[in-house]
Design a protein around this motif. Structure first.
Motif, PDB file in Angstrom:
ATOM      1  N   TYR A 165      30.131  36.884  45.805  1.00 52.76           N
ATOM      2  CA  TYR A 165      30.496  35.572  46.372  1.00 52.76           C
ATOM      3  C   TYR A 165      31.972  35.234  46.170  1.00 52.76           C
ATOM      4  CZ  TYR A 165      25.466  35.313  46.444  1.00 52.76           C
ATOM      5  OH  TYR A 165      24.157  35.602  46.679  1.00 52.76           O
ATOM      6  N   TYR A 166      32.783  36.256  45.965  1.00 54.49           N
ATOM      7  CA  TYR A 166      34.218  36.015  45.724  1.00 54.49           C
ATOM      8  C   TYR A 166      35.067  36.783  46.731  1.00 54.49           C
ATOM      9  CZ  TYR A 166      33.210  33.929  41.159  1.00 54.49           C
ATOM     10  OH  TYR A 166      32.767  33.122  40.149  1.00 54.49           O
ATOM     11  N   THR A 167      36.268  36.288  46.934  1.00 55.02           N
ATOM     12  CA  THR A 167      37.266  37.056  47.683  1.00 55.02           C
ATOM     13  C   THR A 167      38.465  37.254  46.762  1.00 55.02           C
ATOM     14  OG1 THR A 167      38.283  35.055  48.514  1.00 55.02           O
ATOM     15  CG2 THR A 167      36.631  36.093  49.929  1.00 55.02           C
TER      16      THR A 167
ATOM     17  N   SER B  35      50.093  46.227  36.342  1.00 51.92           N
ATOM     18  CA  SER B  35      50.404  46.842  37.635  1.00 51.92           C
ATOM     19  C   SER B  35      50.116  45.855  38.768  1.00 51.92           C
ATOM     20  CB  SER B  35      49.589  48.128  37.824  1.00 51.92           C
ATOM     21  OG  SER B  35      48.219  47.857  37.643  1.00 51.92           O
ATOM     22  N   HIS B  36      49.070  45.047  38.617  1.00 53.23           N
ATOM     23  CA  HIS B  36      48.733  44.070  39.657  1.00 53.23           C
ATOM     24  C   HIS B  36      48.223  42.781  39.026  1.00 53.23           C
ATOM     25  CE1 HIS B  36      48.218  47.915  41.813  1.00 53.23           C
ATOM     26  NE2 HIS B  36      48.716  47.232  42.826  1.00 53.23           N
ATOM     27  N   LEU B  37      48.490  41.679  39.693  1.00 52.60           N
ATOM     28  CA  LEU B  37      47.844  40.407  39.371  1.00 52.60           C
ATOM     29  C   LEU B  37      47.037  40.002  40.596  1.00 52.60           C
ATOM     30  CD1 LEU B  37      49.768  40.115  36.889  1.00 52.60           C
ATOM     31  CD2 LEU B  37      49.841  37.688  37.405  1.00 52.60           C
ATOM     32  N   LEU B  38      45.747  39.745  40.380  1.00 47.90           N
ATOM     33  CA  LEU B  38      44.901  39.385  41.516  1.00 47.90           C
ATOM     34  C   LEU B  38      44.378  37.968  41.350  1.00 47.90           C
ATOM     35  CD1 LEU B  38      42.651  42.572  41.832  1.00 47.90           C
ATOM     36  CD2 LEU B  38      44.799  42.117  42.989  1.00 47.90           C
ATOM     37  N   LYS B  39      44.289  37.285  42.470  1.00 42.00           N
ATOM     38  CA  LYS B  39      43.679  35.962  42.476  1.00 42.00           C
ATOM     39  C   LYS B  39      42.253  36.156  42.972  1.00 42.00           C
ATOM     40  CE  LYS B  39      45.029  31.395  44.074  1.00 42.00           C
ATOM     41  NZ  LYS B  39      45.956  30.659  44.932  1.00 42.00           N
ATOM     42  N   ILE B  40      41.281  35.757  42.164  1.00 39.21           N
ATOM     43  CA  ILE B  40      39.871  35.937  42.541  1.00 39.21           C
ATOM     44  C   ILE B  40      39.300  34.544  42.815  1.00 39.21           C
ATOM     45  CG2 ILE B  40      37.671  36.972  41.841  1.00 39.21           C
ATOM     46  CD1 ILE B  40      39.779  39.075  41.549  1.00 39.21           C
ATOM     47  N   VAL B  41      38.861  34.317  44.044  1.00 40.82           N
ATOM     48  CA  VAL B  41      38.458  32.956  44.438  1.00 40.82           C
ATOM     49  C   VAL B  41      36.998  32.933  44.881  1.00 40.82           C
ATOM     50  CG1 VAL B  41      39.008  30.995  45.948  1.00 40.82           C
ATOM     51  CG2 VAL B  41      40.826  32.550  45.213  1.00 40.82           C
ATOM     52  N   HIS B  42      36.231  31.974  44.352  1.00 38.28           N
ATOM     53  CA  HIS B  42      34.837  31.804  44.758  1.00 38.28           C
ATOM     54  C   HIS B  42      34.825  31.201  46.150  1.00 38.28           C
ATOM     55  CE1 HIS B  42      30.669  30.257  44.739  1.00 38.28           C
ATOM     56  NE2 HIS B  42      30.477  31.281  43.925  1.00 38.28           N
ATOM     57  N   THR B  43      34.069  31.838  47.051  1.00 43.65           N
ATOM     58  CA  THR B  43      34.154  31.427  48.463  1.00 43.65           C
ATOM     59  C   THR B  43      33.663  29.992  48.680  1.00 43.65           C
ATOM     60  OG1 THR B  43      32.094  32.613  48.736  1.00 43.65           O
ATOM     61  CG2 THR B  43      34.060  33.684  49.565  1.00 43.65           C
ATOM     62  N   GLN B  44      32.716  29.541  47.882  1.00 41.03           N
ATOM     63  CA  GLN B  44      32.183  28.196  48.110  1.00 41.03           C
ATOM     64  C   GLN B  44      32.938  27.132  47.300  1.00 41.03           C
ATOM     65  OE1 GLN B  44      27.976  27.954  47.430  1.00 41.03           O
ATOM     66  NE2 GLN B  44      27.684  27.039  49.445  1.00 41.03           N
ATOM     67  N   SER B  45      32.999  27.319  45.983  1.00 37.51           N
ATOM     68  CA  SER B  45      33.594  26.275  45.132  1.00 37.51           C
ATOM     69  C   SER B  45      35.125  26.346  45.073  1.00 37.51           C
ATOM     70  CB  SER B  45      33.029  26.390  43.709  1.00 37.51           C
ATOM     71  OG  SER B  45      33.539  27.557  43.092  1.00 37.51           O
TER      72      SER B  45
ATOM     73  N   ILE C 240      42.418  34.452  37.490  1.00 35.72           N
ATOM     74  CA  ILE C 240      43.493  35.433  37.615  1.00 35.72           C
ATOM     75  C   ILE C 240      43.106  36.685  36.829  1.00 35.72           C
ATOM     76  CG2 ILE C 240      45.939  35.938  37.168  1.00 35.72           C
ATOM     77  CD1 ILE C 240      45.572  33.793  39.299  1.00 35.72           C
ATOM     78  N   LEU C 241      43.148  37.796  37.514  1.00 40.97           N
ATOM     79  CA  LEU C 241      42.792  39.084  36.910  1.00 40.97           C
ATOM     80  C   LEU C 241      44.061  39.929  36.817  1.00 40.97           C
ATOM     81  CD1 LEU C 241      39.989  40.743  36.341  1.00 40.97           C
ATOM     82  CD2 LEU C 241      40.663  41.945  38.389  1.00 40.97           C
ATOM     83  N   VAL C 242      44.302  40.467  35.636  1.00 44.12           N
ATOM     84  CA  VAL C 242      45.495  41.288  35.421  1.00 44.12           C
ATOM     85  C   VAL C 242      45.060  42.739  35.239  1.00 44.12           C
ATOM     86  CG1 VAL C 242      47.542  41.615  33.983  1.00 44.12           C
ATOM     87  CG2 VAL C 242      46.538  39.338  34.206  1.00 44.12           C
ATOM     88  N   LEU C 243      45.596  43.624  36.050  1.00 42.03           N
ATOM     89  CA  LEU C 243      45.256  45.043  35.934  1.00 42.03           C
ATOM     90  C   LEU C 243      46.423  45.797  35.311  1.00 42.03           C
ATOM     91  CD1 LEU C 243      43.727  45.581  39.500  1.00 42.03           C
ATOM     92  CD2 LEU C 243      42.490  45.153  37.367  1.00 42.03           C
TER      93      LEU C 243
ATOM     94  N   HIS D 189      34.648  39.027  38.038  1.00 40.74           N
ATOM     95  CA  HIS D 189      35.954  39.034  38.708  1.00 40.74           C
ATOM     96  C   HIS D 189      36.525  40.452  38.773  1.00 40.74           C
ATOM     97  CE1 HIS D 189      35.344  35.146  36.490  1.00 40.74           C
ATOM     98  NE2 HIS D 189      35.195  34.827  37.752  1.00 40.74           N
ATOM     99  N   TYR D 190      36.256  41.232  37.718  1.00 43.31           N
ATOM    100  CA  TYR D 190      36.722  42.622  37.735  1.00 43.31           C
ATOM    101  C   TYR D 190      35.964  43.401  38.806  1.00 43.31           C
ATOM    102  CZ  TYR D 190      37.859  47.369  36.420  1.00 43.31           C
ATOM    103  OH  TYR D 190      38.289  48.671  36.463  1.00 43.31           O
TER     104      TYR D 190
END
Ligand SMILES: [Zn+2]
Length: 276
Positions: free
Chosen positions: A187-189, A222-232, A237-240, A262-263
């Motif tokens: 349920y995340y993008t 190496s990357h910072l990702l924004k993980i967003v719940h599609t509804q709420s 923030i996920l750091v790789l 999130h991972y």
């Protein structure tokens, strides 16, 4: 006395406060003192409590202390021990996800029920062991159920290698928690955050990787990702890191010991991310 003794005797153990007791104490000591402000206080307290970074917590907590002067010394006392209850600190301590001592309390209730006057030591020993045997039997059954391969579902297809590995080393808690996180991850993008113009890496841009531990080797993400719940629209923030490690601001890996949803969102999107 107990708190002082823990610091002396259990040198390598973190002493964390039970959230239920914290709430009960605040209810007892503050609800009357704050009167009409009690409802707003609870909201402001929760906002500060949930802050992920220590600096963020501190700015929010200062506002709480300044806004509710009628609370007297209670908030100052809590300030003295904030590393034992505020999420900004507790989140990085492994507690197997436990935030209250409710589980211990319910075990005590069971123990009280099966012990007591008129029981000899052998009877108590046998009675205490009975629930443990039942729990073990229950665990074996549930692990078998979870480990059994079901018909190919979206989850089975997307996370085949993750599920195969989990089934190879079935531990009920891990299996159930991971399965739950895999389901929730659907349920995340996500999208990658871009480095600001002129900045070569995230360490130079964000000081929280290097802030208070100058002696530690600094890991460059190496990357910072924004993980967003599609509804709420709840955002994490996920750091790789290049060596396969990751950090997420939900702190589930550190606090519960299980990979977070999130991972798994990133794992699906970015080929080659490990799950070992
Ligand atoms: Zn997470």
């Amino acid at each position: 006395a107990l708190i002082a003794a823990i610091a002396l005797v259990l040198l390598f153990t973190d002493h964390v406060y039970c959230l239920n007791h914290l709430r009960e104490n605040m209810d007892k000591n503050l609800s009357r003192a704050l009167g009409g402000g009690w409802v707003n206080f609870q909201q402001d307290f929760r906002t500060a409590y949930r802050a992920v970074l220590d600096k963020d917590f501190e700015s929010k907590w200062h506002l709480v202390v300044a806004r509710y002067l009628a609370a007297g010394d209670s908030l100052h006392n809590l300030s003295e021990v904030l590393t034992r209850w505020a999420w900004a600190w507790v989140s990085t301590i492994f507690t197997a996800g436990i935030r209250t001592n409710g589980r211990v309390k319910s075990e005590n209730q069971v123990t009280k029920g099966i012990t007591g006057p008129g029981k000899n030591l052998f009877q108590v020993f046998t009675a205490l062991n009975e629930p443990t045997k039942e729990q073990s039997r229950d665990t074996v059954i549930r692990v078998r159920e979870a480990a059994r391969k079901s018909h190919p579902t979206q989850l089975e297809t997307l996370f085949k290698s993750v599920l195969d590995l989990l089934r190879l080393h079935p531990r009920l808690f891990t299996l159930q928690m991971c399965h739950q996180q895999l389901e929730l991850s659907l349920y995340y993008t996500t999208h990658a955050l871009q480095l600001p113009h002129g900045i070569r890496n995230w360490v130079r841009h964000l000081d929280f990787f290097s802030s208070d531990r100058p002696h530690c080797k600094i890991l460059v993400p190496s990357h910072l990702l924004k993980i967003v719940h599609t509804q709420s629209q709840a955002t994490h923030i996920l750091v790789l890191f290049p060596d396969g490690r990751y950090m997420c601001d939900c702190c589930m890996q550190e606090n519960v010991g299980v990979v977070c949803r999130h991972y798994f969102v990133a794992w699906v999107k970015i080929p080659g991310l490990p799950f070992t």
